[in-house]
Design a protein around this motif. Structure first.
Motif, PDB file in Angstrom:
ATOM      1  N   LEU A 167      37.909  -9.253  -8.034  1.00 21.01           N
ATOM      2  CA  LEU A 167      38.160  -9.672  -6.663  1.00 21.01           C
ATOM      3  C   LEU A 167      37.030 -10.564  -6.154  1.00 21.01           C
ATOM      4  CD1 LEU A 167      40.012  -9.288  -4.159  1.00 21.01           C
ATOM      5  CD2 LEU A 167      38.555  -7.372  -3.521  1.00 21.01           C
ATOM      6  N   ILE A 168      37.383 -11.746  -5.653  1.00 17.72           N
ATOM      7  CA  ILE A 168      36.368 -12.659  -5.126  1.00 17.72           C
ATOM      8  C   ILE A 168      36.633 -13.037  -3.672  1.00 17.72           C
ATOM      9  CG2 ILE A 168      35.695 -13.619  -7.354  1.00 17.72           C
ATOM     10  CD1 ILE A 168      37.490 -16.059  -6.717  1.00 17.72           C
ATOM     11  N   LYS A 169      37.832 -12.748  -3.163  1.00 19.73           N
ATOM     12  CA  LYS A 169      38.126 -13.093  -1.769  1.00 19.73           C
ATOM     13  C   LYS A 169      39.358 -12.334  -1.307  1.00 19.73           C
ATOM     14  CE  LYS A 169      38.856 -17.099   1.275  1.00 19.73           C
ATOM     15  NZ  LYS A 169      38.923 -18.576   1.348  1.00 19.73           N
ATOM     16  N   PHE A 170      39.369 -11.989  -0.016  1.00 24.17           N
ATOM     17  CA  PHE A 170      40.542 -11.380   0.600  1.00 24.17           C
ATOM     18  C   PHE A 170      40.714 -11.968   1.987  1.00 24.17           C
ATOM     19  CE2 PHE A 170      42.177  -8.308   3.691  1.00 24.17           C
ATOM     20  CZ  PHE A 170      43.442  -8.092   3.165  1.00 24.17           C
ATOM     21  N   GLY A 171      41.963 -12.148   2.421  1.00 25.67           N
ATOM     22  CA  GLY A 171      42.227 -12.608   3.767  1.00 25.67           C
ATOM     23  C   GLY A 171      43.559 -12.088   4.249  1.00 25.67           C
ATOM     24  N   ARG A 186      38.564  -3.590 -18.067  1.00 29.22           N
ATOM     25  CA  ARG A 186      39.161  -2.281 -18.276  1.00 29.22           C
ATOM     26  C   ARG A 186      38.759  -1.593 -19.581  1.00 29.22           C
ATOM     27  NH1 ARG A 186      43.287  -6.028 -18.840  1.00 29.22           N
ATOM     28  NH2 ARG A 186      44.560  -5.906 -20.706  1.00 29.22           N
ATOM     29  N   PRO A 187      38.359  -2.306 -20.678  1.00 26.64           N
ATOM     30  CA  PRO A 187      37.965  -1.559 -21.870  1.00 26.64           C
ATOM     31  C   PRO A 187      36.742  -0.673 -21.653  1.00 26.64           C
ATOM     32  CG  PRO A 187      38.513  -3.811 -22.442  1.00 26.64           C
ATOM     33  CD  PRO A 187      38.427  -3.759 -20.945  1.00 26.64           C
ATOM     34  N   ASN A 188      35.744  -1.158 -20.884  1.00 27.55           N
ATOM     35  CA  ASN A 188      34.536  -0.349 -20.711  1.00 27.55           C
ATOM     36  C   ASN A 188      34.366   0.164 -19.290  1.00 27.55           C
ATOM     37  OD1 ASN A 188      33.651  -2.616 -19.263  1.00 27.55           O
ATOM     38  ND2 ASN A 188      32.612  -3.470 -21.044  1.00 27.55           N
ATOM     39  N   GLY A 189      35.141  -0.359 -18.357  1.00 28.33           N
ATOM     40  CA  GLY A 189      35.108   0.163 -17.002  1.00 28.33           C
ATOM     41  C   GLY A 189      33.861  -0.163 -16.215  1.00 28.33           C
ATOM     42  N   ASN A 190      33.064  -1.135 -16.655  1.00 31.27           N
ATOM     43  CA  ASN A 190      31.865  -1.486 -15.913  1.00 31.27           C
ATOM     44  C   ASN A 190      32.206  -2.188 -14.600  1.00 31.27           C
ATOM     45  OD1 ASN A 190      30.227  -0.464 -17.904  1.00 31.27           O
ATOM     46  ND2 ASN A 190      29.969  -2.419 -18.939  1.00 31.27           N
ATOM     47  N   THR A 191      31.263  -2.136 -13.663  1.00 27.57           N
ATOM     48  CA  THR A 191      31.436  -2.876 -12.427  1.00 27.57           C
ATOM     49  C   THR A 191      31.667  -4.342 -12.763  1.00 27.57           C
ATOM     50  OG1 THR A 191      30.014  -1.356 -11.219  1.00 27.57           O
ATOM     51  CG2 THR A 191      30.299  -3.542 -10.277  1.00 27.57           C
ATOM     52  N   SER A 192      32.680  -4.942 -12.136  1.00 27.02           N
ATOM     53  CA  SER A 192      33.020  -6.310 -12.505  1.00 27.02           C
ATOM     54  C   SER A 192      32.982  -7.279 -11.350  1.00 27.02           C
ATOM     55  CB  SER A 192      34.415  -6.338 -13.145  1.00 27.02           C
ATOM     56  OG  SER A 192      35.367  -5.800 -12.251  1.00 27.02           O
ATOM     57  N   SER A 193      32.981  -6.821 -10.106  1.00 20.63           N
ATOM     58  CA  SER A 193      32.920  -7.783  -9.018  1.00 20.63           C
ATOM     59  C   SER A 193      32.352  -7.166  -7.767  1.00 20.63           C
ATOM     60  CB  SER A 193      34.311  -8.350  -8.720  1.00 20.63           C
ATOM     61  OG  SER A 193      35.118  -7.386  -8.088  1.00 20.63           O
ATOM     62  N   VAL A 194      31.746  -8.001  -6.980  1.00 13.01           N
ATOM     63  CA  VAL A 194      31.223  -7.590  -5.689  1.00 13.01           C
ATOM     64  C   VAL A 194      31.542  -8.706  -4.711  1.00 13.01           C
ATOM     65  CG1 VAL A 194      29.176  -6.963  -4.363  1.00 13.01           C
ATOM     66  CG2 VAL A 194      29.300  -6.377  -6.778  1.00 13.01           C
ATOM     67  N   ILE A 195      32.173  -8.380  -3.602  1.00 12.04           N
ATOM     68  CA  ILE A 195      32.269  -9.351  -2.531  1.00 12.04           C
ATOM     69  C   ILE A 195      31.659  -8.742  -1.297  1.00 12.04           C
ATOM     70  CG2 ILE A 195      34.354 -10.378  -3.496  1.00 12.04           C
ATOM     71  CD1 ILE A 195      35.944  -9.121  -1.293  1.00 12.04           C
ATOM     72  N   SER A 196      31.254  -9.575  -0.359  1.00 10.59           N
ATOM     73  CA  SER A 196      30.540  -9.090   0.800  1.00 10.59           C
ATOM     74  C   SER A 196      31.494  -8.838   1.950  1.00 10.59           C
ATOM     75  CB  SER A 196      29.488 -10.120   1.225  1.00 10.59           C
ATOM     76  OG  SER A 196      28.833  -9.686   2.393  1.00 10.59           O
ATOM     77  N   ASN A 197      31.451  -7.631   2.487  1.00 20.29           N
ATOM     78  CA  ASN A 197      32.238  -7.259   3.653  1.00 20.29           C
ATOM     79  C   ASN A 197      31.246  -7.014   4.792  1.00 20.29           C
ATOM     80  OD1 ASN A 197      34.022  -6.288   5.519  1.00 20.29           O
ATOM     81  ND2 ASN A 197      34.213  -4.270   4.572  1.00 20.29           N
ATOM     82  N   HIS A 198      30.817  -8.096   5.443  1.00 23.06           N
ATOM     83  CA  HIS A 198      29.816  -8.014   6.500  1.00 23.06           C
ATOM     84  C   HIS A 198      28.563  -7.295   6.000  1.00 23.06           C
ATOM     85  CE1 HIS A 198      32.857  -9.565   9.170  1.00 23.06           C
ATOM     86  NE2 HIS A 198      33.649  -8.542   8.928  1.00 23.06           N
ATOM     87  N   GLY A 199      28.135  -7.633   4.806  1.00 25.11           N
ATOM     88  CA  GLY A 199      26.931  -7.064   4.242  1.00 25.11           C
ATOM     89  C   GLY A 199      27.150  -5.844   3.384  1.00 25.11           C
ATOM     90  N   ASN A 200      28.357  -5.280   3.377  1.00 21.88           N
ATOM     91  CA  ASN A 200      28.636  -4.120   2.530  1.00 21.88           C
ATOM     92  C   ASN A 200      29.305  -4.578   1.237  1.00 21.88           C
ATOM     93  OD1 ASN A 200      27.698  -2.055   4.247  1.00 21.88           O
ATOM     94  ND2 ASN A 200      29.542  -2.256   5.496  1.00 21.88           N
ATOM     95  N   PRO A 201      28.911  -4.005   0.111  1.00 17.29           N
ATOM     96  CA  PRO A 201      29.474  -4.452  -1.162  1.00 17.29           C
ATOM     97  C   PRO A 201      30.871  -3.900  -1.419  1.00 17.29           C
ATOM     98  CG  PRO A 201      27.900  -2.695  -1.545  1.00 17.29           C
ATOM     99  CD  PRO A 201      27.860  -2.987  -0.062  1.00 17.29           C
ATOM    100  N   TRP A 202      31.724  -4.746  -1.971  1.00 10.65           N
ATOM    101  CA  TRP A 202      33.032  -4.323  -2.470  1.00 10.65           C
ATOM    102  C   TRP A 202      32.960  -4.431  -3.984  1.00 10.65           C
ATOM    103  CZ3 TRP A 202      37.788  -6.416   0.661  1.00 10.65           C
ATOM    104  CH2 TRP A 202      37.592  -6.166   2.026  1.00 10.65           C
ATOM    105  N   ARG A 203      33.430  -3.432  -4.698  1.00 13.29           N
ATOM    106  CA  ARG A 203      33.308  -3.445  -6.154  1.00 13.29           C
ATOM    107  C   ARG A 203      34.606  -3.014  -6.824  1.00 13.29           C
ATOM    108  NH1 ARG A 203      28.218  -1.663  -4.373  1.00 13.29           N
ATOM    109  NH2 ARG A 203      26.450  -2.676  -5.368  1.00 13.29           N
ATOM    110  N   THR A 204      34.810  -3.511  -8.035  1.00 14.17           N
ATOM    111  CA  THR A 204      35.927  -3.082  -8.869  1.00 14.17           C
ATOM    112  C   THR A 204      35.357  -2.328 -10.063  1.00 14.17           C
ATOM    113  OG1 THR A 204      37.130  -5.095  -8.270  1.00 14.17           O
ATOM    114  CG2 THR A 204      37.964  -3.841 -10.145  1.00 14.17           C
ATOM    115  N   PHE A 205      35.807  -1.100 -10.289  1.00 12.95           N
ATOM    116  CA  PHE A 205      35.265  -0.323 -11.395  1.00 12.95           C
ATOM    117  C   PHE A 205      36.219   0.818 -11.722  1.00 12.95           C
ATOM    118  CE2 PHE A 205      34.138   1.842  -7.620  1.00 12.95           C
ATOM    119  CZ  PHE A 205      33.912   3.174  -7.908  1.00 12.95           C
TER     120      PHE A 205
END
Length: 260
Positions: A226-230, A37-56
Motif C-alpha cells: 500500500l502506497i496511497k489511499f483516498g 506473503r512467503p516470509n510475511g515481513n513488513t512490506s509497506s509504510v504510509i503516513s497517516n498524519h504521522g502514524n505508520p500504516w504497515r502491511t504484514f
C-alpha cells in the motif's frame, strides 16, 4: 490417493495460475496488496498524519479459515521492543478473493451506548456463514470491474485502547454501516508513478466504482504494498519506509481469547 504434500503443492500451483482467456491481461491482485506473503515481513509504510500504516502477516490467519495478513492503520502504541496497533484491517485470501475479516478503524459507534465499534464481515455461501466478506478479487483483468456480491457487515463493540475498561469487547451491537452490502471493484495498472516523492515502477489502482465505499481508491506498488489511499475527502500517501519495531496487531478481547 495423493499425499497431503502433493495436494498442497497442487492447490498452490492452481491458486497462482491466472484464468485462461485469450488476449487478456490478468492481474494477481495479491502480488500488490500483500507482496511479501512467503516470509510475511513488513512490506509497506504510509503516513497517516504521522502514524505508520504497515502491511504484514504476523499470525494474520490465527483462528481463521485461510491464510491472511494485516494492514495496520495508525494509532500505534510504541513499547521498548515492539508496537501494538489498535486500528487495523485483517484480510485472508484464496485463489478467488481477498476477504476482509475485520476492520477496527471505522469511525463508528454502538448506537445503544456510544462505545467504539469495529466491523466484522461475513459471506453467506452454500448455506453457511463464512468469516470474511469479499473485498478485492484475487484475479482480475486490467481495466475491468468485478462485483463482490453480497456480504454482511456486523458492528462489534471494542475497547479503544488498553485503558478503556468500559467497553464490552466483542459484543455484537447495532452500529452504523451494519447490514448487507456489496461493492464494484475496478483494477487499473498505472505503470510507473511517483507517490510521496518516491518512484514506483509498477502500480495497481483499485477503485470502488459502485456500492458500499463508492469513491474509495487504493494504490498498491508491486513489491512494496500500500502506497496511497483516498476516499474523496482524505488522501494518505507513502512516506518514509521506517520500521524500527515489530508491529503486532491487537487482537480484540485481549488478554482473553479473540471474540471478534
Amino acid at each position: 490417493m495423493k499425499s497431503p504434500i502433493v495436494l498442497i503443492a497442487l492447490f498452490t500451483a492452481l491458486s497462482a495460475t491466472a484464468p485462461q482467456t485469450a488476449g487478456a491481461q490478468w492481474i494477481d491482485v495479491l502480488d500488490y496488496v500483500f507482496p511479501n506473503r512467503p516470509n510475511g515481513n513488513t512490506s509497506s509504510v504510509i503516513s497517516n498524519h504521522g502514524n505508520p500504516w504497515r502491511t504484514f502477516s504476523n499470525s494474520g490467519s490465527v483462528g481463521e479459515r485461510l491464510s491472511g495478513f494485516y494492514i495496520t492503520k495508525g494509532n500505534v502504541e510504541f513499547l521498548p521492543d515492539r508496537a501494538h496497533a489498535y486500528n487495523f484491517e485483517q484480510m485472508i485470501y484464496d485463489h478467488s478473493w481477498i476477504y476482509l475479516v475485520r476492520d477496527t478503524s471505522w469511525t463508528s459507534t454502538c448506537k445503544d451506548n456510544g462505545h467504539v465499534a469495529g466491523m466484522l464481515l461475513f459471506t453467506y455461501e452454500n448455506g453457511q456463514w463464512l468469516r470474511g466478506g469479499r473485498h478485492f478479487p484475487r484475479w482480475i483483468q486490467n481495466g475491468h470491474t468485478k462485483s463482490t456480491g453480497s456480504k454482511y457487515i456486523q458492528g462489534v463493540e471494542r475497547k479503544d485502547g488498553p485503558g478503556d475498561n468500559g467497553a464490552q469487547e466483542g459484543r455484537w451491537c447495532n452500529a452504523h454501516y451494519s447490514g448487507w452490502t456489496s461493492s464494484d471493484v475496478r483494477a487499473d495498472l498505472l505503470g510507473g508513478r511517483t507517490v510521496g516523492g518516491t518512484y514506483f515502477s509498477d502500480v495497481l489502482q483499485l477503485s470502488i466504482t459502485g456500492g458500499s465505499g463508492n469513491g474509495d481508491s487504493w494504490w498498491f506498488a508491486r513489491g512494496t504494498g500500500l502506497i496511497k489511499f483516498g476516499d474523496g475527502s482524505i488522501a494518505e500517501e507513502h512516506d518514509d519506509i521506517v520500521d524500527p519495531y515489530e508491529v503486532i496487531a491487537r487482537v480484540p478481547c485481549w488478554p482473553n481469547a479473540p471474540c471478534m
